[in-house]
Every structure is written in structure tokens, then in C-alpha cells.
Design a protein around this motif. Structure first.
Motif, PDB file in Angstrom:
ATOM      1  N   GLU A   1       0.828  -1.213   0.000  1.00  0.00           N
ATOM      2  CA  GLU A   1       0.000   0.000   0.000  1.00  0.00           C
ATOM      3  C   GLU A   1       0.858   1.258   0.000  1.00  0.00           C
ATOM      4  O   GLU A   1       0.550   2.225  -0.688  1.00  0.00           O
ATOM      5  CB  GLU A   1      -0.975  -0.007   1.186  1.00  0.00           C
ATOM      6  N   ARG A   2       1.930   1.245   0.759  1.00  0.00           N
ATOM      7  CA  ARG A   2       2.834   2.403   0.789  1.00  0.00           C
ATOM      8  C   ARG A   2       3.468   2.613  -0.583  1.00  0.00           C
ATOM      9  O   ARG A   2       3.547   3.729  -1.080  1.00  0.00           O
ATOM     10  CB  ARG A   2       3.905   2.185   1.864  1.00  0.00           C
ATOM     11  N   SER A   3       3.898   1.524  -1.219  1.00  0.00           N
ATOM     12  CA  SER A   3       4.499   1.638  -2.548  1.00  0.00           C
ATOM     13  C   SER A   3       3.479   2.104  -3.578  1.00  0.00           C
ATOM     14  O   SER A   3       3.789   2.931  -4.443  1.00  0.00           O
ATOM     15  CB  SER A   3       5.104   0.302  -2.977  1.00  0.00           C
ATOM     16  N   LYS A   4       2.265   1.604  -3.504  1.00  0.00           N
ATOM     17  CA  LYS A   4       1.220   2.046  -4.449  1.00  0.00           C
ATOM     18  C   LYS A   4       0.914   3.526  -4.263  1.00  0.00           C
ATOM     19  O   LYS A   4       0.702   4.234  -5.245  1.00  0.00           O
ATOM     20  CB  LYS A   4      -0.054   1.213  -4.282  1.00  0.00           C
ATOM     21  N   ARG A   5       0.895   4.004  -3.021  1.00  0.00           N
ATOM     22  CA  ARG A   5       0.658   5.440  -2.810  1.00  0.00           C
ATOM     23  C   ARG A   5       1.705   6.263  -3.554  1.00  0.00           C
ATOM     24  O   ARG A   5       1.390   7.277  -4.161  1.00  0.00           O
ATOM     25  CB  ARG A   5       0.660   5.780  -1.323  1.00  0.00           C
ATOM     26  N   PHE A   6       2.955   5.820  -3.504  1.00  0.00           N
ATOM     27  CA  PHE A   6       4.022   6.572  -4.184  1.00  0.00           C
ATOM     28  C   PHE A   6       3.897   6.457  -5.701  1.00  0.00           C
ATOM     29  O   PHE A   6       3.844   7.458  -6.415  1.00  0.00           O
ATOM     30  CB  PHE A   6       5.400   6.079  -3.721  1.00  0.00           C
ATOM     31  N   TYR A   7       3.857   5.241  -6.215  1.00  0.00           N
ATOM     32  CA  TYR A   7       3.900   5.046  -7.663  1.00  0.00           C
ATOM     33  C   TYR A   7       2.583   5.403  -8.358  1.00  0.00           C
ATOM     34  O   TYR A   7       2.596   5.852  -9.508  1.00  0.00           O
ATOM     35  CB  TYR A   7       4.327   3.611  -7.998  1.00  0.00           C
ATOM     36  N   VAL A   8       1.458   5.248  -7.680  1.00  0.00           N
ATOM     37  CA  VAL A   8       0.163   5.559  -8.281  1.00  0.00           C
ATOM     38  C   VAL A   8      -0.277   6.984  -7.933  1.00  0.00           C
ATOM     39  O   VAL A   8      -0.511   7.810  -8.809  1.00  0.00           O
ATOM     40  CB  VAL A   8      -0.908   4.525  -7.861  1.00  0.00           C
ATOM     41  N   ASP A   9      -0.385   7.263  -6.629  1.00  0.00           N
ATOM     42  CA  ASP A   9      -0.921   8.559  -6.216  1.00  0.00           C
ATOM     43  C   ASP A   9       0.029   9.719  -6.478  1.00  0.00           C
ATOM     44  O   ASP A   9      -0.397  10.809  -6.846  1.00  0.00           O
ATOM     45  CB  ASP A   9      -1.289   8.534  -4.728  1.00  0.00           C
ATOM     46  N   VAL A  10       1.318   9.509  -6.290  1.00  0.00           N
ATOM     47  CA  VAL A  10       2.289  10.598  -6.467  1.00  0.00           C
ATOM     48  C   VAL A  10       2.795  10.661  -7.909  1.00  0.00           C
ATOM     49  O   VAL A  10       2.773  11.717  -8.535  1.00  0.00           O
ATOM     50  CB  VAL A  10       3.463  10.470  -5.475  1.00  0.00           C
ATOM     51  N   LEU A  11       3.251   9.513  -8.451  1.00  0.00           N
ATOM     52  CA  LEU A  11       3.834   9.538  -9.795  1.00  0.00           C
ATOM     53  C   LEU A  11       2.803   9.381 -10.910  1.00  0.00           C
ATOM     54  O   LEU A  11       3.105   9.651 -12.064  1.00  0.00           O
ATOM     55  CB  LEU A  11       4.914   8.455  -9.931  1.00  0.00           C
ATOM     56  N   GLY A  12       1.616   8.912 -10.581  1.00  0.00           N
ATOM     57  CA  GLY A  12       0.556   8.845 -11.586  1.00  0.00           C
ATOM     58  C   GLY A  12       0.525   7.597 -12.440  1.00  0.00           C
ATOM     59  O   GLY A  12      -0.144   7.572 -13.478  1.00  0.00           O
TER      60      GLY A  12
END
Length: 130
Positions: free
Chosen positions: A16-27
């Protein structure tokens, strides 16, 4: 023989932490997400612009990546961006610590580094489009 780069696989500690970065932050966009019971691990396929494909894995008790001094293996991921200033401001607004912008002495292009949630170095490199 080679036709291109197919994907890059990353191992994170917390899906979940990795998805927040790669999905929510990097798009990047999640195209598949599977829990593999036999391995107690997640595999998340992420797509991005220009045919970018990342495979994000999590494994229980995966050791941290040695970064400094630099270790053998993958040194960093580099993403191209149209505006180095806009990319850096976007990351900073999301609480991502970023290094200062530097100038590539060979190409004259600007770039900077940050780290993903598992401390994998990520480079953002300004590429002008015609």
C-alpha cells in the motif's frame, strides 16, 4: 535481437505504501493486482506513459537495498519529464524529499533524485520535446 525494454521489477516492503508513491504521487496506473498465497507476496502491474511497465512485488522479510556505498545491480530508475521544476514541486508538495536540481555536464539537461518508500533512488530527467 532485442526489441526494447519490457518492464522493470521492484521489490517493496509494503504494497500500500508503494502504491501510494507510484500511483498517487507519480501517476502510474494499476492494471493488475494479485496476491500470491504460496509466496505470501503481492504482484502489482503498473503502466505509465510511453509504454512504461513496472512490476511491484512485496515479499515478507525482504532485506533492505544497500545504496551507500553504491552496490552492484540496479543503480536507479530514471523517468523523463517535460519540466524539471514542475516535477520537483509536485513531489515536494506530496512530502517527497528531493535533492537539488543538477545539470548533466554531458547533455546540458537538468535532473534531480529522490527515493521511493523503500529508498530506491529515482531520477527525474528533463527531456525537451520537439
Amino acid at each position: 535481437m532485442l526489441r526494447g525494454l519490457h518492464h522493470v521489477a521492484l521489490i517493496g516492503a509494503d504494497v500500500e505504501r508503494s502504491k501510494r508513491f507510484y500511483v498517487d504521487v507519480l501517476g502510474l496506473r494499476v492494471v493488475a493486482e494479485n496476491y500470491r498465497e504460496a509466496r505470501r507476496s503481492w504482484k502489482v502491474d503498473l503502466d505509465g506513459p510511453g509504454g512504461l511497465r513496472l512490476e511491484l512485488f512485496t515479499f515478507p522479510d525482504a532485506p533492505p537495498r544497500p545504496s551507500r556505498p553504491e552496490a552492484r545491480g540496479l543503480r536507479h530508475l530514471a523517468f523523463s519529464v517535460a519540466s524539471i521544476d514542475a516535477a520537483r514541486k509536485h513531489l515536494l508538495a506530496h512530502g517527497v524529499a528531493c535533492e537539488e536540481v543538477r545539470l548533466d555536464e554531458y547533455t546540458g539537461r537538468q535532473f534531480f533524485f529522490c527515493a521511493d518508500p523503500d529508498q530506491l533512488p529515482i531520477e527525474f530527467y528533463e527531456v525537451m520535446t520537439a
